[in-house]
Design a protein around this motif. Sequence first.
Motif, PDB file in Angstrom:
ATOM      1  N   MET A  78       0.810  -1.219   0.000  1.00 25.98           N
ATOM      2  CA  MET A  78       0.000   0.000   0.000  1.00 25.98           C
ATOM      3  C   MET A  78       0.841   1.266   0.000  1.00 25.98           C
ATOM      4  O   MET A  78       0.355   2.333  -0.375  1.00 25.98           O
ATOM      5  CB  MET A  78      -0.933  -0.007   1.210  1.00 25.98           C
ATOM      6  N   LEU A  79       2.090   1.172   0.412  1.00 27.13           N
ATOM      7  CA  LEU A  79       2.949   2.355   0.473  1.00 27.13           C
ATOM      8  C   LEU A  79       3.482   2.765  -0.892  1.00 27.13           C
ATOM      9  O   LEU A  79       4.020   3.867  -1.040  1.00 27.13           O
ATOM     10  CB  LEU A  79       4.117   2.100   1.429  1.00 27.13           C
ATOM     11  N   MET A  80       3.347   1.893  -1.890  1.00 20.84           N
ATOM     12  CA  MET A  80       3.840   2.188  -3.230  1.00 20.84           C
ATOM     13  C   MET A  80       2.857   3.090  -4.009  1.00 20.84           C
ATOM     14  O   MET A  80       1.792   3.442  -3.520  1.00 20.84           O
ATOM     15  CB  MET A  80       4.050   0.879  -4.001  1.00 20.84           C
ATOM     16  N   ASP A  81       3.241   3.439  -5.240  1.00 16.98           N
ATOM     17  CA  ASP A  81       2.389   4.279  -6.074  1.00 16.98           C
ATOM     18  C   ASP A  81       1.159   3.539  -6.584  1.00 16.98           C
ATOM     19  O   ASP A  81       0.037   4.035  -6.489  1.00 16.98           O
ATOM     20  CB  ASP A  81       3.171   4.805  -7.297  1.00 16.98           C
ATOM     21  N   LEU A  88      -0.994   4.438  -1.731  1.00 13.20           N
ATOM     22  CA  LEU A  88      -0.775   5.646  -0.931  1.00 13.20           C
ATOM     23  C   LEU A  88       0.311   6.551  -1.489  1.00 13.20           C
ATOM     24  O   LEU A  88       0.382   7.726  -1.135  1.00 13.20           O
ATOM     25  CB  LEU A  88      -0.432   5.256   0.513  1.00 13.20           C
ATOM     26  N   GLY A  89       1.189   6.030  -2.326  1.00 14.09           N
ATOM     27  CA  GLY A  89       2.188   6.858  -2.984  1.00 14.09           C
ATOM     28  C   GLY A  89       3.242   7.425  -2.050  1.00 14.09           C
ATOM     29  O   GLY A  89       3.803   8.488  -2.323  1.00 14.09           O
ATOM     30  N   TYR A  90       3.546   6.714  -0.968  1.00 14.27           N
ATOM     31  CA  TYR A  90       4.570   7.208  -0.050  1.00 14.27           C
ATOM     32  C   TYR A  90       5.974   6.981  -0.589  1.00 14.27           C
ATOM     33  O   TYR A  90       6.854   7.831  -0.432  1.00 14.27           O
ATOM     34  CB  TYR A  90       4.409   6.524   1.312  1.00 14.27           C
ATOM     35  N   MET A  91       6.196   5.822  -1.220  1.00 14.03           N
ATOM     36  CA  MET A  91       7.477   5.533  -1.851  1.00 14.03           C
ATOM     37  C   MET A  91       7.226   5.201  -3.319  1.00 14.03           C
ATOM     38  O   MET A  91       6.299   4.435  -3.624  1.00 14.03           O
ATOM     39  CB  MET A  91       8.185   4.355  -1.162  1.00 14.03           C
ATOM     40  N   PRO A  92       8.016   5.747  -4.245  1.00 14.21           N
ATOM     41  CA  PRO A  92       7.785   5.448  -5.664  1.00 14.21           C
ATOM     42  C   PRO A  92       8.083   3.988  -5.974  1.00 14.21           C
ATOM     43  O   PRO A  92       9.108   3.449  -5.554  1.00 14.21           O
ATOM     44  CB  PRO A  92       8.750   6.391  -6.393  1.00 14.21           C
ATOM     45  N   GLY A  93       7.161   3.354  -6.670  1.00 12.87           N
ATOM     46  CA  GLY A  93       7.344   1.959  -7.029  1.00 12.87           C
ATOM     47  C   GLY A  93       6.032   1.317  -7.416  1.00 12.87           C
ATOM     48  O   GLY A  93       4.958   1.912  -7.268  1.00 12.87           O
ATOM     49  N   ARG A  94       6.117   0.104  -7.939  1.00 12.27           N
ATOM     50  CA  ARG A  94       4.944  -0.635  -8.388  1.00 12.27           C
ATOM     51  C   ARG A  94       4.856  -1.970  -7.675  1.00 12.27           C
ATOM     52  O   ARG A  94       5.850  -2.504  -7.193  1.00 12.27           O
ATOM     53  CB  ARG A  94       5.021  -0.891  -9.906  1.00 12.27           C
ATOM     54  N   VAL A  95       3.641  -2.486  -7.645  1.00 14.91           N
ATOM     55  CA  VAL A  95       3.385  -3.818  -7.107  1.00 14.91           C
ATOM     56  C   VAL A  95       3.046  -4.720  -8.281  1.00 14.91           C
ATOM     57  O   VAL A  95       2.075  -4.475  -9.003  1.00 14.91           O
ATOM     58  CB  VAL A  95       2.244  -3.797  -6.082  1.00 14.91           C
ATOM     59  N   GLN A 117       8.283  -3.680  -6.292  1.00 17.08           N
ATOM     60  CA  GLN A 117       9.506  -3.241  -6.971  1.00 17.08           C
ATOM     61  C   GLN A 117       9.625  -1.737  -6.759  1.00 17.08           C
ATOM     62  O   GLN A 117       8.923  -0.950  -7.390  1.00 17.08           O
ATOM     63  CB  GLN A 117       9.467  -3.576  -8.463  1.00 17.08           C
ATOM     64  N   ALA A 118      10.496  -1.347  -5.826  1.00 11.57           N
ATOM     65  CA  ALA A 118      10.708   0.064  -5.526  1.00 11.57           C
ATOM     66  C   ALA A 118      11.577   0.699  -6.606  1.00 11.57           C
ATOM     67  O   ALA A 118      12.473   0.060  -7.153  1.00 11.57           O
ATOM     68  CB  ALA A 118      11.356   0.214  -4.161  1.00 11.57           C
ATOM     69  N   GLU A 119      11.312   1.948  -6.897  1.00  9.97           N
ATOM     70  CA  GLU A 119      12.088   2.658  -7.929  1.00  9.97           C
ATOM     71  C   GLU A 119      13.422   3.164  -7.395  1.00  9.97           C
ATOM     72  O   GLU A 119      14.403   3.217  -8.132  1.00  9.97           O
ATOM     73  CB  GLU A 119      11.264   3.833  -8.478  1.00  9.97           C
ATOM     74  N   ARG A 140      13.423 -10.567  -8.609  1.00  8.60           N
ATOM     75  CA  ARG A 140      13.971 -10.042  -7.361  1.00  8.60           C
ATOM     76  C   ARG A 140      12.899  -9.159  -6.733  1.00  8.60           C
ATOM     77  O   ARG A 140      12.613  -8.050  -7.199  1.00  8.60           O
ATOM     78  CB  ARG A 140      15.253  -9.261  -7.602  1.00  8.60           C
ATOM     79  N   ALA A 141      12.290  -9.659  -5.686  1.00 12.29           N
ATOM     80  CA  ALA A 141      11.220  -8.942  -5.004  1.00 12.29           C
ATOM     81  C   ALA A 141      11.788  -8.141  -3.843  1.00 12.29           C
ATOM     82  O   ALA A 141      12.565  -8.673  -3.043  1.00 12.29           O
ATOM     83  CB  ALA A 141      10.170  -9.932  -4.497  1.00 12.29           C
ATOM     84  N   HIS A 142      11.400  -6.875  -3.770  1.00 11.38           N
ATOM     85  CA  HIS A 142      11.865  -6.009  -2.693  1.00 11.38           C
ATOM     86  C   HIS A 142      10.943  -6.215  -1.483  1.00 11.38           C
ATOM     87  O   HIS A 142       9.925  -5.543  -1.344  1.00 11.38           O
ATOM     88  CB  HIS A 142      11.855  -4.551  -3.143  1.00 11.38           C
TER      89      HIS A 142
END
Length: 214
Positions: free
Chosen positions: A88-91, A102-109, A161-163, A178-180
């Motif tokens: 949920m913290l990703m974009d 929630l767009g707290y950290m840039p990245g995709r699920v 996958q965080a940017e 490779r999963a973050h």
Amino acid sequence: MTIAIIDYGMGNLHSVAKALEHVAEDERVTITRDPRAIKGATRLILPGQGAIRDCMSELEHTELTGLVKEMLADGNKPLLGICVGQQMLMDKSDENGGVWCLGYMPGRVRHFEDTMRDTDGNRLKVPHMGWNRVHQHHMHPLWEGIPTGERFYFVHSYYVQAEDDAHVMGYVDYGTVRAHVATGHDATFAVQFHPEKSAGAGLKLLSNFIHWSP
């Protein structure tokens, strides 16, 4: 100290609470959706389980989306995201055609492909379920006393996958992916695995969270 587990109707709330009570005997652990209690807590847990569309919808339904975003932006108290609570913290998530998060950290699920295989060509299970070794990517206080490569318990079909490499605290290699599985920024740390189901290593991570002073 009060540790507030944010109750928006999704997540393994009581198991998380019991694990926290085990490692924080002198602290108050509460499951709540009361904005005043969440604001007044010294530490926050953002759980999540099931479909991310449902999690985001229930967070909105309980009128907690704005408050969670405010807590994340302020960065004045430690917050631990667990399972879908990390996603949920990703974009955005690719689930169900796309779900804004929630767009707290840039990245995709992303979704694990059903045809995934290991390096020997053997078919891999999706969901990714069971114990797997987490490799620490950056040093962090929540890793204290936990060796890199320690095993944690997972149940998930989607992965982060965080940017920004600076946000990647730990990863798992599953087939060619490779999963973050651990991400962090400022006073927030989040994991895809379930520390409350990960025996001694999981309890150690929760204990580190309780003593963390970002």
